[in-house]
Design a protein around this motif. Structure first.
Motif, PDB file in Angstrom:
ATOM      1  N   ILE A  29       0.808  -1.225   0.000  1.00  0.00           N
ATOM      2  CA  ILE A  29       0.000   0.000   0.000  1.00  0.00           C
ATOM      3  C   ILE A  29       0.842   1.276   0.000  1.00  0.00           C
ATOM      4  O   ILE A  29       0.587   2.192  -0.770  1.00  0.00           O
ATOM      5  N   PHE A  30       1.865   1.369   0.827  1.00  0.00           N
ATOM      6  CA  PHE A  30       2.600   2.628   0.934  1.00  0.00           C
ATOM      7  C   PHE A  30       3.516   2.857  -0.258  1.00  0.00           C
ATOM      8  O   PHE A  30       3.692   3.990  -0.692  1.00  0.00           O
ATOM      9  N   LYS A  31       4.064   1.801  -0.803  1.00  0.00           N
ATOM     10  CA  LYS A  31       4.891   1.934  -2.009  1.00  0.00           C
ATOM     11  C   LYS A  31       4.046   2.454  -3.167  1.00  0.00           C
ATOM     12  O   LYS A  31       4.414   3.400  -3.865  1.00  0.00           O
ATOM     13  N   VAL A  32       2.884   1.851  -3.369  1.00  0.00           N
ATOM     14  CA  VAL A  32       2.002   2.267  -4.462  1.00  0.00           C
ATOM     15  C   VAL A  32       1.426   3.651  -4.184  1.00  0.00           C
ATOM     16  O   VAL A  32       1.297   4.468  -5.092  1.00  0.00           O
ATOM     17  N   ALA A  33       1.091   3.947  -2.935  1.00  0.00           N
ATOM     18  CA  ALA A  33       0.533   5.259  -2.590  1.00  0.00           C
ATOM     19  C   ALA A  33       1.520   6.381  -2.908  1.00  0.00           C
ATOM     20  O   ALA A  33       1.131   7.414  -3.456  1.00  0.00           O
ATOM     21  N   ARG A  34       2.785   6.168  -2.580  1.00  0.00           N
ATOM     22  CA  ARG A  34       3.793   7.200  -2.896  1.00  0.00           C
ATOM     23  C   ARG A  34       3.912   7.376  -4.411  1.00  0.00           C
ATOM     24  O   ARG A  34       4.054   8.489  -4.907  1.00  0.00           O
ATOM     25  N   LYS A  35       3.849   6.274  -5.139  1.00  0.00           N
ATOM     26  CA  LYS A  35       3.955   6.332  -6.604  1.00  0.00           C
ATOM     27  C   LYS A  35       2.745   7.044  -7.223  1.00  0.00           C
ATOM     28  O   LYS A  35       2.885   7.789  -8.184  1.00  0.00           O
ATOM     29  N   ALA A  36       1.575   6.847  -6.652  1.00  0.00           N
ATOM     30  CA  ALA A  36       0.341   7.395  -7.216  1.00  0.00           C
ATOM     31  C   ALA A  36      -0.039   8.757  -6.652  1.00  0.00           C
ATOM     32  O   ALA A  36      -0.959   9.392  -7.162  1.00  0.00           O
ATOM     33  N   ALA A  37       0.655   9.218  -5.627  1.00  0.00           N
ATOM     34  CA  ALA A  37       0.262  10.452  -4.929  1.00  0.00           C
ATOM     35  C   ALA A  37       0.082  11.643  -5.857  1.00  0.00           C
ATOM     36  O   ALA A  37      -0.819  12.448  -5.670  1.00  0.00           O
ATOM     37  N   GLY A  38       0.900  11.783  -6.873  1.00  0.00           N
ATOM     38  CA  GLY A  38       0.773  12.905  -7.797  1.00  0.00           C
ATOM     39  C   GLY A  38      -0.417  12.798  -8.725  1.00  0.00           C
ATOM     40  O   GLY A  38      -0.871  13.797  -9.280  1.00  0.00           O
ATOM     41  N   GLN A  39      -0.937  11.591  -8.906  1.00  0.00           N
ATOM     42  CA  GLN A  39      -2.047  11.368  -9.831  1.00  0.00           C
ATOM     43  C   GLN A  39      -3.389  11.201  -9.124  1.00  0.00           C
ATOM     44  O   GLN A  39      -4.433  11.320  -9.762  1.00  0.00           O
ATOM     45  N   ILE A  40      -3.375  10.885  -7.834  1.00  0.00           N
ATOM     46  CA  ILE A  40      -4.617  10.695  -7.077  1.00  0.00           C
ATOM     47  C   ILE A  40      -4.616  11.713  -5.940  1.00  0.00           C
ATOM     48  O   ILE A  40      -3.934  11.536  -4.930  1.00  0.00           O
ATOM     49  N   PRO A  41      -5.385  12.800  -6.092  1.00  0.00           N
ATOM     50  CA  PRO A  41      -5.342  13.891  -5.119  1.00  0.00           C
ATOM     51  C   PRO A  41      -5.959  13.562  -3.753  1.00  0.00           C
ATOM     52  O   PRO A  41      -5.750  14.292  -2.805  1.00  0.00           O
ATOM     53  N   PHE A  42      -6.678  12.465  -3.650  1.00  0.00           N
ATOM     54  CA  PHE A  42      -7.334  12.114  -2.393  1.00  0.00           C
ATOM     55  C   PHE A  42      -6.614  10.954  -1.694  1.00  0.00           C
ATOM     56  O   PHE A  42      -7.231  10.133  -1.015  1.00  0.00           O
ATOM     57  N   MET A  43      -5.280  10.916  -1.819  1.00  0.00           N
ATOM     58  CA  MET A  43      -4.498   9.813  -1.258  1.00  0.00           C
ATOM     59  C   MET A  43      -4.628   9.732   0.260  1.00  0.00           C
ATOM     60  O   MET A  43      -4.618   8.648   0.831  1.00  0.00           O
ATOM     61  N   GLU A  44      -4.773  10.865   0.922  1.00  0.00           N
ATOM     62  CA  GLU A  44      -4.958  10.840   2.378  1.00  0.00           C
ATOM     63  C   GLU A  44      -6.205  10.041   2.740  1.00  0.00           C
ATOM     64  O   GLU A  44      -6.206   9.267   3.699  1.00  0.00           O
ATOM     65  N   ASP A  45      -7.272  10.213   1.973  1.00  0.00           N
ATOM     66  CA  ASP A  45      -8.504   9.455   2.222  1.00  0.00           C
ATOM     67  C   ASP A  45      -8.309   7.961   1.961  1.00  0.00           C
ATOM     68  O   ASP A  45      -8.880   7.125   2.651  1.00  0.00           O
ATOM     69  N   VAL A 107     -14.936   5.943   8.424  1.00  0.00           N
ATOM     70  CA  VAL A 107     -13.585   6.492   8.558  1.00  0.00           C
ATOM     71  C   VAL A 107     -13.633   7.569   9.634  1.00  0.00           C
ATOM     72  O   VAL A 107     -14.310   8.577   9.488  1.00  0.00           O
ATOM     73  N   ARG A 108     -12.930   7.300  10.727  1.00  0.00           N
ATOM     74  CA  ARG A 108     -12.969   8.200  11.880  1.00  0.00           C
ATOM     75  C   ARG A 108     -11.750   9.120  11.906  1.00  0.00           C
ATOM     76  O   ARG A 108     -10.793   8.935  11.149  1.00  0.00           O
ATOM     77  N   ASP A 109     -11.791  10.096  12.796  1.00  0.00           N
ATOM     78  CA  ASP A 109     -10.703  11.073  12.923  1.00  0.00           C
ATOM     79  C   ASP A 109      -9.355  10.407  13.162  1.00  0.00           C
ATOM     80  O   ASP A 109      -8.344  10.839  12.620  1.00  0.00           O
ATOM     81  N   GLU A 110      -9.330   9.348  13.971  1.00  0.00           N
ATOM     82  CA  GLU A 110      -8.046   8.692  14.244  1.00  0.00           C
ATOM     83  C   GLU A 110      -7.476   8.009  12.999  1.00  0.00           C
ATOM     84  O   GLU A 110      -6.262   7.915  12.837  1.00  0.00           O
ATOM     85  N   HIS A 111      -8.339   7.568  12.081  1.00  0.00           N
ATOM     86  CA  HIS A 111      -7.865   6.997  10.821  1.00  0.00           C
ATOM     87  C   HIS A 111      -7.246   8.097   9.948  1.00  0.00           C
ATOM     88  O   HIS A 111      -6.200   7.885   9.320  1.00  0.00           O
ATOM     89  N   LEU A 112      -7.910   9.247   9.914  1.00  0.00           N
ATOM     90  CA  LEU A 112      -7.391  10.373   9.134  1.00  0.00           C
ATOM     91  C   LEU A 112      -6.055  10.869   9.699  1.00  0.00           C
ATOM     92  O   LEU A 112      -5.132  11.167   8.949  1.00  0.00           O
ATOM     93  N   GLU A 113      -5.948  10.933  11.021  1.00  0.00           N
ATOM     94  CA  GLU A 113      -4.695  11.378  11.637  1.00  0.00           C
ATOM     95  C   GLU A 113      -3.571  10.382  11.357  1.00  0.00           C
ATOM     96  O   GLU A 113      -2.438  10.775  11.063  1.00  0.00           O
ATOM     97  N   ALA A 114      -3.867   9.095  11.410  1.00  0.00           N
ATOM     98  CA  ALA A 114      -2.857   8.079  11.091  1.00  0.00           C
ATOM     99  C   ALA A 114      -2.414   8.211   9.636  1.00  0.00           C
ATOM    100  O   ALA A 114      -1.225   8.070   9.321  1.00  0.00           O
TER     101      ALA A 114
END
Length: 131
Positions: A29-45, A107-114
């Motif tokens: 998940i984190f490897k792909v998320a870093r790769k896709a971060a520029g193309q998917i603006p809602f990566m935090e979600d 999705v709760r606040d603690e998930h968003l903070e993590a």
């Protein structure tokens, strides 16, 4: 549970059993998320949904929908190969948006903070799950 992600063109047989999906997601998940971060603006979600899926308080059907969408996201080969610059993550983003809309109430606040912590390089966090 199966109908929730079959609506997005995801074949549950392709993704495997839930335990297998969770392991695929956890390792990539984190490897792909870093790769896709520029193309998917809602990566935090997306990452917040990952933490929601790991939360034992999250209902099983919600966990299943999130893990199925995230497994599709981390799979290197799908309908539109992720390596195609500019369009590679469009199918992944569509699936993720659909599932995020369905599970947003869980999705709760603690998930968003993590998620913020995992994605913030200034915190020195690798984004790896420590559980």
């Amino acid at each position: 549970m199966a109908a929730s992600y079959e609506n997005f063109g995801i074949d549950p047989e392709y993704l495997g059993p839930e335990e297998e999906r969770e392991e695929k997601v956890r390792t990539r998940i984190f490897k792909v998320a870093r790769k896709a971060a520029g193309q998917i603006p809602f990566m935090e979600d997306v990452i917040a949904a990952y933490y929601c899926a790991l939360d034992p308080a999250t209902p099983a059907r919600v966990r299943g929908a999130i893990l199925a969408a995230l497994a599709y996201f981390v799979m290197p080969l799908d309908m539109i190969p992720d390596m195609l610059l500019g369009v590679g993550f469009t199918d992944d983003a569509s699936v993720l948006l659909g599932v995020l809309a369905m599970v947003r109430a869980h999705v709760r606040d603690e998930h968003l903070e993590a998620a913020r912590s995992a994605l913030d390089p200034s915190r020195g966090n690798t984004g790896k799950d420590t559980s």
